[in-house]
Write a protein that holds these residues in place. Structure first.
Motif, mmCIF file in Angstrom:
data_model
loop_
_atom_site.group_PDB
_atom_site.id
_atom_site.type_symbol
_atom_site.label_atom_id
_atom_site.label_comp_id
_atom_site.label_asym_id
_atom_site.label_seq_id
_atom_site.Cartn_x
_atom_site.Cartn_y
_atom_site.Cartn_z
ATOM 1 N N MET A 1 0.925 -1.234 -0.134
ATOM 2 C CA MET A 1 0.030 0.040 0.145
ATOM 3 C C MET A 1 0.881 1.213 -0.064
ATOM 4 S SD MET A 1 -3.051 -1.077 2.589
ATOM 5 C CE MET A 1 -3.706 0.452 2.503
ATOM 6 N N SER A 2 2.134 1.248 0.597
ATOM 7 C CA SER A 2 2.945 2.390 0.667
ATOM 8 C C SER A 2 3.698 2.583 -0.646
ATOM 9 C CB SER A 2 4.096 2.018 1.922
ATOM 10 O OG SER A 2 3.502 2.040 3.158
ATOM 11 N N SER A 3 3.809 1.528 -1.343
ATOM 12 C CA SER A 3 4.392 1.389 -2.451
ATOM 13 C C SER A 3 3.354 2.137 -3.521
ATOM 14 C CB SER A 3 4.857 0.304 -3.119
ATOM 15 O OG SER A 3 5.882 -0.344 -2.271
ATOM 16 N N LEU A 4 2.150 1.947 -3.346
ATOM 17 C CA LEU A 4 1.104 2.465 -4.121
ATOM 18 C C LEU A 4 0.929 3.790 -3.968
ATOM 19 C CD1 LEU A 4 -1.279 2.150 -6.288
ATOM 20 C CD2 LEU A 4 -2.805 1.405 -4.439
ATOM 21 N N ASP A 5 1.035 4.424 -2.682
ATOM 22 C CA ASP A 5 1.225 5.807 -2.479
ATOM 23 C C ASP A 5 2.274 6.585 -2.876
ATOM 24 O OD1 ASP A 5 -1.254 5.619 -0.785
ATOM 25 O OD2 ASP A 5 -0.308 5.362 1.097
ATOM 26 N N VAL A 6 3.421 5.763 -3.137
ATOM 27 C CA VAL A 6 4.482 6.476 -3.635
ATOM 28 C C VAL A 6 4.638 6.696 -5.275
ATOM 29 C CG1 VAL A 6 7.060 6.040 -4.351
ATOM 30 C CG2 VAL A 6 6.227 5.639 -2.065
ATOM 31 N N MET A 7 3.719 5.667 -5.758
ATOM 32 C CA MET A 7 3.367 5.822 -7.203
ATOM 33 C C MET A 7 2.500 6.911 -7.667
ATOM 34 S SD MET A 7 3.029 1.850 -7.984
ATOM 35 C CE MET A 7 2.646 2.045 -9.782
ATOM 36 N N LYS A 8 1.350 7.229 -6.633
ATOM 37 C CA LYS A 8 0.730 8.332 -6.765
ATOM 38 C C LYS A 8 1.224 9.347 -6.324
ATOM 39 C CE LYS A 8 -2.534 6.454 -4.149
ATOM 40 N NZ LYS A 8 -3.725 5.946 -3.323
ATOM 41 N N GLY A 9 2.332 9.788 -5.896
ATOM 42 C CA GLY A 9 3.121 11.026 -5.726
ATOM 43 C C GLY A 9 3.266 11.319 -4.247
ATOM 44 N N TYR A 16 7.124 3.245 7.788
ATOM 45 C CA TYR A 16 6.446 2.194 7.748
ATOM 46 C C TYR A 16 6.610 1.376 6.719
ATOM 47 C CZ TYR A 16 3.872 5.410 10.777
ATOM 48 O OH TYR A 16 3.343 6.424 11.966
ATOM 49 N N ARG A 17 7.391 1.448 5.884
ATOM 50 C CA ARG A 17 7.985 0.747 4.837
ATOM 51 C C ARG A 17 8.804 -0.489 5.153
ATOM 52 N NH1 ARG A 17 8.789 3.675 -0.731
ATOM 53 N NH2 ARG A 17 8.156 1.703 -1.341
ATOM 54 N N ASN A 18 8.468 -1.349 5.957
ATOM 55 C CA ASN A 18 9.204 -2.417 6.807
ATOM 56 C C ASN A 18 8.263 -3.603 7.374
ATOM 57 O OD1 ASN A 18 9.037 -1.957 9.722
ATOM 58 N ND2 ASN A 18 9.684 -0.031 8.623
ATOM 59 N N ASP A 19 8.928 -4.914 7.385
ATOM 60 C CA ASP A 19 7.854 -5.955 7.964
ATOM 61 C C ASP A 19 7.510 -5.904 9.201
ATOM 62 O OD1 ASP A 19 8.875 -7.153 5.416
ATOM 63 O OD2 ASP A 19 10.380 -8.319 6.472
ATOM 64 N N LYS A 20 8.237 -5.086 9.964
ATOM 65 C CA LYS A 20 7.796 -4.704 11.477
ATOM 66 C C LYS A 20 6.441 -3.905 11.549
ATOM 67 C CE LYS A 20 12.192 -5.406 13.866
ATOM 68 N NZ LYS A 20 13.050 -4.913 14.873
ATOM 69 N N ALA A 21 6.581 -2.676 10.752
ATOM 70 C CA ALA A 21 5.504 -1.855 10.781
ATOM 71 C C ALA A 21 4.318 -2.548 10.251
ATOM 72 C CB ALA A 21 5.955 -0.665 9.934
ATOM 73 N N CYS A 22 4.688 -3.415 9.102
ATOM 74 C CA CYS A 22 3.545 -4.119 8.283
ATOM 75 C C CYS A 22 2.562 -4.999 9.104
ATOM 76 C CB CYS A 22 4.008 -4.803 7.135
ATOM 77 S SG CYS A 22 2.830 -5.805 6.299
ATOM 78 N N ARG A 23 3.492 -5.913 10.221
ATOM 79 C CA ARG A 23 2.886 -6.362 11.101
ATOM 80 C C ARG A 23 2.041 -5.764 12.230
ATOM 81 N NH1 ARG A 23 7.305 -8.260 13.145
ATOM 82 N NH2 ARG A 23 7.630 -9.866 11.570
#
Length: 311
Positions: A1-9, A16-23
């Protein structure tokens, strides 16, 4: 989801772009959903359990568990969890189901269970030691079991079509799919055969799948659409000396030109068109016993009409 936000600018940073935050996010979402489930079903007097077995990529047996309940006349289905089954026997599945429901809705919810829906496997339906027996022994003797109608339709169909012509047709469809799916070269050559005939390419389809009837119907339909091109390509292979696919091409060509296989294939297509429609209707989320029964009567009438036409 974070990667999608990055693609949207959107600037999201790396916090929050790591396994611990995702968990942490997944845990928080699951807690909110569990609380929502409990709030929406706390006043419901009765619930039914719907479950099915599944195997993940690590070949570990799991049981997916849903709850079906009604409130003010509105039927809703809630996802409980995908529960690991320590041992895929009746006791193991029973423990997984009850643990899933207890965790999602609270232990008191088990006293509301009035129905259990699953496929017709003996581990679920066994009269001496099936899951339904353990549910009735430990929760309520009045629990009603509903076997999956789609699964029963699949089993009934497979039992009804046990004949040499069916086996030959399934062999043809399966081998054509493997031949063109696993070999990019043969797939390219088949496309060239389509170009020679001036028709749009239609590749052979797999006959298996979660919806076996529909998959088989589509595989047969694709066979007739690609029949001339496949036949042309197989003849080209047979005409090539020492071709490694020569023996297979010869065998498949014999099946494709067999009168019994071709006749049976067209016959089966008509039957599957009717049964696939029934299967899809049975899979509707808002279906009821009444609508299923009515659709079954329509299907029987359609099959009887086909019998009159064919024979």
């Amino acid at each position: 989801m974070s990667s999608l936000d990055v693609m949207k600018g959107v600037e999201v940073g790396e916090t929050y772009r790591n396994d611990k935050a995702c968990r942490q996010f997944i845990t928080a979402i699951s807690e909110v959903e569990r609380e929502r489930l409990q709030n929406e079903t706390s006043d419901n007097k009765f619930i039914s359990i719907v479950s099915d077995g599944s195997t993940d990529v690590s070949v570990i047996e799991n049981e997916i568990v849903y709850i079906r309940s009604a409130r003010e006349g509105n039927v809703k289905i809630y996802f409980c969890s995908l529960e690991e089954v320590k041992k895929a026997d009746a006791a193991g599945i029973y423990n997984a189901i009850t643990h899933s429901v207890s965790e999602a809705m609270g232990p008191e919810s088990l006293g509301k269970v009035v129905g259990f829906a699953a496929d017709g496997a003996s581990v679920n339906t066994g009269k001496s030691n099936g899951v339904i027996v353990k549910l009735r022994e430990n929760l309520s003797p009045s629990i009603v079991m509903i076997k999956c109608l789609v699964h029963r339709l699949e089993l009934a169909f497979k039992e009804a079509v046990k004949c040499k012509a069916h086996d030959s047709l399934m062999t043809l469809l399966g081998e054509l799919y493997k031949m063109y799916h696993k070999s990019p070269l043969q797939r390219t050559n088949l496309k060239k055969a389509f170009e020679t005939l001036g028709t749009a390419p239609v590749m052979p389809l797999r006959i298996g799948g979660t919806r076996w009837l529909s998959h088989t119907l589509r595989a047969i339909q694709s066979l007739w659409k690609s029949y001339s091109a496949i036949k042309l390509h197989l003849n080209q292979i047979k005409a090539t000396p020492n071709h490694r696919f020569g023996p297979k091409a010869k065998a498949l060509s014999q099946l494709m030109t067999s009168k019994s296989v071709v006749f049976y294939g067209h016959f089966l297509q008509d039957i599957l068109a009717t049964l696939s429609n029934l299967s899809l209707q049975l899979q509707q989320r808002d279906s009821s016993i009444y609508t299923c029964h009515e659709q079954l009567k329509v299907t029987i009438t359609s099959l009887q009409k086909l019998e009159t036409i064919l024979w």
